[in-house]
Design an enzyme around this catalytic site. Structure first.
Site, PDB file in Angstrom:
ATOM      1  N   SER A  23     -31.957  -1.638  21.564  1.00  0.00           N
ATOM      2  CA  SER A  23     -33.218  -0.915  21.695  1.00  0.00           C
ATOM      3  C   SER A  23     -34.347  -1.737  21.059  1.00  0.00           C
ATOM      4  O   SER A  23     -34.218  -2.952  20.915  1.00  0.00           O
ATOM      5  CB  SER A  23     -33.093   0.474  21.052  1.00  0.00           C
ATOM      6  N   ASN A  24     -35.429  -1.108  20.694  1.00  0.00           N
ATOM      7  CA  ASN A  24     -36.564  -1.840  20.116  1.00  0.00           C
ATOM      8  C   ASN A  24     -37.331  -0.934  19.159  1.00  0.00           C
ATOM      9  O   ASN A  24     -36.971   0.227  18.965  1.00  0.00           O
ATOM     10  CB  ASN A  24     -37.459  -2.374  21.240  1.00  0.00           C
ATOM     11  N   ARG A  25     -38.395  -1.468  18.564  1.00  0.00           N
ATOM     12  CA  ARG A  25     -39.078  -0.786  17.460  1.00  0.00           C
ATOM     13  C   ARG A  25     -40.132   0.222  17.893  1.00  0.00           C
ATOM     14  O   ARG A  25     -40.878   0.709  17.059  1.00  0.00           O
ATOM     15  CB  ARG A  25     -39.784  -1.822  16.581  1.00  0.00           C
ATOM     16  N   SER A  26     -40.244   0.514  19.172  1.00  0.00           N
ATOM     17  CA  SER A  26     -41.299   1.430  19.611  1.00  0.00           C
ATOM     18  C   SER A  26     -41.134   2.811  18.971  1.00  0.00           C
ATOM     19  O   SER A  26     -40.045   3.397  19.004  1.00  0.00           O
ATOM     20  CB  SER A  26     -41.223   1.569  21.135  1.00  0.00           C
ATOM     21  N   ALA A  90     -41.717   1.310  25.823  1.00  0.00           N
ATOM     22  CA  ALA A  90     -41.216  -0.044  25.557  1.00  0.00           C
ATOM     23  C   ALA A  90     -39.841  -0.132  26.216  1.00  0.00           C
ATOM     24  O   ALA A  90     -38.824   0.239  25.618  1.00  0.00           O
ATOM     25  CB  ALA A  90     -41.132  -0.290  24.067  1.00  0.00           C
TER      26      ALA A  90
END
Ligand code: CTP
Length: 214
Positions: A23-26, A90
């Site tokens: 996943s990512n930091r959004s 994101a």
């Protein structure tokens, strides 16, 4: 003015096995503020399609998704009726090529995870949209920011691109303040550093201006 708008928000998560994912930091803050600002305008229906986030607006048509593919499928379900589509999500560019149904056990010192590309939702909507639908995308860039953003604007057939320069001075992720640029067909505007809530107001102002011109 608009009967229906779509706001896509939050990260996507791409599972590897039952306990792990990419996943990512959004944080989903920008999408959350865009939905709250939309509620103050003449909009009948707000379809909020979101990956996992703590920032969930009330009084919207809420659709929870997890992967990029599920986000794409849901956006395509609603997109034809939408006057505005804002891709503030994101989306993970890649997913694991295989989902392992059992938890992967620790073994070798090195493991190789093969990734495959996810669909580019914004590009697909840009190809499918009609002239009276307004498409807003975001870009996160660290180098050659204007060249890359202009190219992204054209390639994805956008009406407005909100450009984030990711740097030490402007970390963006999880912050309340942000400094962005608006990219249009005929130019670029640099906005001052301000709250993500204020940026959401200005994005909607631009969308209404674009709608008046078309
Ligand atoms: N986006 C999308 N589908 C993807 C990846 C991104 O719809 N698979 C959308 C995002 O929601 C955002 C925009 O595309 O509105 C730009 O995302 P960004 O990560 O900056 O660009 P990419 O198109 O992924 O290109 P690159 O990573 O090469 O900069």
């Amino acid at each position: 003015m608009f009967e229906s708008v779509i706001i896509a928000s939050g990260p996507t998560i791409e599972p590897i096995d039952p306990v792990r994912f990419i996943s990512n930091r959004s944080s989903g803050k920008t999408g959350f503020h865009l939905a709250n600002e939309a509620k103050k305008r003449e909009i009948d229906e707000i379809i909020f399609i979101t990956g996992p986030t703590n920032y969930i607006p009330s009084d919207v048509n809420l659709v929870h998704v997890d992967t990029a593919i599920s986000m794409r499928d849901n956006i395509l379900t609603y997109f034809k009726e939408a006057g505005v589509i804002i891709m503030a999500a994101a989306v993970s560019d890649y997913r694991s090529s295989e989902y392992c149904h059992e938890k992967i056990k620790k073994g070798n010192d090195r493991v190789i995870l093969e990734l495959v590309k996810n669909p580019d939702i914004l590009k697909e909507i840009g190809e499918k949209k009609s002239d009276d639908q307004i498409l807003v995308g975001f870009a996160a860039e660290t180098t050659n920011i204007f060249k890359n953003a202009k190219e992204k604007f054209e390639r994805k057939n956008l009406d407005l691109l909100v450009l984030n320069e990711i740097s030490k001075e402007n970390p963006v992720f999880n912050e309340d303040l942000n400094q962005v640029f608006f990219i249009y067909k005929n130019g670029i505007i640099k906005l001052d550093k301000m709250s993500k809530m204020e940026i959401a107001v200005l994005i909607w102002d631009e969308i209404f201006k674009i709608a008046e011109q078309t």
